[in-house]
Design a protein around this motif. Structure first.
Motif: not given
Length: 51
Positions: A19-21, A25, A44, A47-49
């Motif tokens: 995932a990308y954080l 954010e 989680k 975050s964006s997968p």
């Protein structure tokens, strides 16, 4: 990337659940994350997968 795909490992990499954080954010939500204490549940949640 071509070597990874050619070796048949690309499917296994996709199963790793990355995932990308974005830092923004993390900065905007740091107080809420601190309230959760330890663990990755809050991280989680924001975050964006990766595709």
């Amino acid at each position: 990337m071509a070597k990874i795909a050619a070796s048949g490992r690309l499917g296994r990499i996709a199963d790793l659940d990355f995932a990308y954080l974005p830092y923004g954010e993390l900065e905007r939500n740091r107080d809420a994350i601190a309230r959760f204490g330890t663990g990755l549940k809050a991280i989680k949640a924001i975050s964006s997968p990766l595709p």
